[in-house]
Scaffold this motif. Structure first.
Motif, short mmCIF file in Angstrom:
data_model
loop_
_atom_site.label_atom_id
_atom_site.label_comp_id
_atom_site.label_asym_id
_atom_site.label_seq_id
_atom_site.Cartn_x
_atom_site.Cartn_y
_atom_site.Cartn_z
N ASP A 200 54.59 56.60 -34.82
CA ASP A 200 54.88 56.91 -33.42
C ASP A 200 53.60 57.10 -32.61
N ASN A 222 55.67 48.51 -37.01
CA ASN A 222 56.93 49.04 -36.50
C ASN A 222 57.94 47.93 -36.27
N ALA A 244 58.16 49.07 -25.56
CA ALA A 244 57.52 50.28 -26.10
C ALA A 244 56.68 50.97 -25.03
N THR A 247 59.14 52.90 -22.64
CA THR A 247 60.12 53.83 -23.19
C THR A 247 59.45 55.20 -23.33
N ASP A 251 61.94 59.54 -26.16
CA ASP A 251 63.08 58.72 -26.58
C ASP A 251 62.67 57.70 -27.63
N ALA A 252 63.61 57.41 -28.53
CA ALA A 252 63.41 56.32 -29.48
C ALA A 252 63.73 55.00 -28.78
N ASN A 254 65.44 51.74 -28.28
CA ASN A 254 66.77 51.30 -28.70
C ASN A 254 66.64 50.00 -29.50
N GLU A 273 63.02 52.46 -36.46
CA GLU A 273 63.14 53.42 -35.36
C GLU A 273 61.76 53.92 -34.96
N THR A 274 61.49 53.86 -33.64
CA THR A 274 60.15 54.17 -33.12
C THR A 274 60.27 54.85 -31.77
N MET A 275 59.45 55.86 -31.54
CA MET A 275 59.42 56.53 -30.24
C MET A 275 58.59 55.71 -29.24
#
Length: 291
Positions: A200, A222, A244, A247, A251-252, A254, A273-275
């Motif tokens: 992240d 990622n 990315a 976002t 939040d992750a 989507n 899954e990545t923030m």
């Protein structure tokens, strides 16, 4: 036939438009104009294209590109409205407390100069801070080792050309030696992940057409291509990087939304899954003029 000619392969039904990079005695080296594919073909199998916009290959790609770009702009507008609503109360409390945006910064390494130019144009259109460099895939690991501490990006894109080698045994599809550049991409991903181990803290997008998806994820990316070993569009890694960048860090990203928003879809790109890497600030700094 000469360097720079636009051609299609007859044996493949003209499914992909290529540009001739090199002409040899019996064959030609080709680069996809829209897909990140490096290939070679016998010269008799090639047909020169005079009007590329009229070909089936280009028309189908243009439809997908327009849909993806439209979704990108819609997502950005929706995200901006959400940000404005989130800080509305603070602005009411202090009328002049206008917020400012800090989208994630991108470092984009590309093995193809033409694709890099298109990528940088899209970053600029979407107001994403980005530093791009055209570099051969075999040199990306060394360049990243040097540039990461200097640029300090939030997102790294490692892409260029790749492909599954034709002269391989059927059971060698999961061997890195069966790919043109996947090993080079893996080496670069490892350098990036050594620099920042937190997935992240640094979002890594890696791969090109038919790249070894599993090896890239295992190395620490990622998002990577290509789960289905298919051709990916030149702008697919850029789309993910922009998503990315905008976002929120709260939040992750989507996963279904970002993957299906690419031109190639879930067979072309996958991830974990990545923030996000987007931040807002309040109040907006005052611009001071130089004395």
């Amino acid at each position: 036939m000469k360097h720079g000619d636009l051609v299609v392969r007859k044996s493949y039904g003209g499914d992909v438009l290529f540009r001739v990079e090199d002409v040899r005695t019996h064959n030609a080296v080709l680069k996809g104009t829209d897909y990140r594919l490096l290939a070679d073909a016998p010269i008799p199998d090639l047909s020169v294209v005079r009007d590329p916009e009229s070909t089936r290959a280009v028309q189908q790609v243009r439809i997908k590109v327009n849909e993806s770009l439209k979704k990108m702009h819609t997502d950005r507008e929706r995200q901006a409205l959400g940000t404005e609503e989130a800080i509305r109360l603070a602005q009411q409390q202090q009328q002049n407390a206008h917020y400012f945006e800090v989208p994630g910064k991108v470092l984009h390494l590309d093995g193809d100069g033409n694709y890099l130019k298109k990528s940088m144009q899209l970053y600029n259109t979407m107001h994403v801070p980005a530093h791009g460099l055209h570099i051969h895939e075999s040199q990306m690991a060394d360049v990243l080792y040097r540039l990461l501490p200097q640029i300090k990006p939030d997102i790294v894109v490692i892409t260029g050309h790749d492909g599954v080698l034709k002269n391989r045994a059927p059971n060698e599809i999961y061997s890195l030696t069966s790919y043109k550049n996947s090993q080079n991409f893996v080496n670069a991903v490892r350098v990036a992940r050594e620099y920042e181990k937190n997935r992240d803290g640094l979002v890594v997008v890696a791969g090109a057409c038919q790249s070894h998806f599993e090896a890239l994820l295992q190395a620490g990316s990622n998002f990577a291509s290509s789960p289905g070993r298919i051709l990916i569009h030149a702008l697919d890694p850029v789309y993910i990087a922009i998503k990315a960048s905008y976002t929120s860090i709260r939040d992750a990203i989507n996963l279904p939304d970002v993957i299906h928003g690419t031109i190639s879809g879930i067979d072309g790109v996958g991830g974990i899954e990545t923030m996000g890497r987007y931040r807002v600030g309040l109040p907006k700094p005052k611009v001071t003029s130089a004395p």
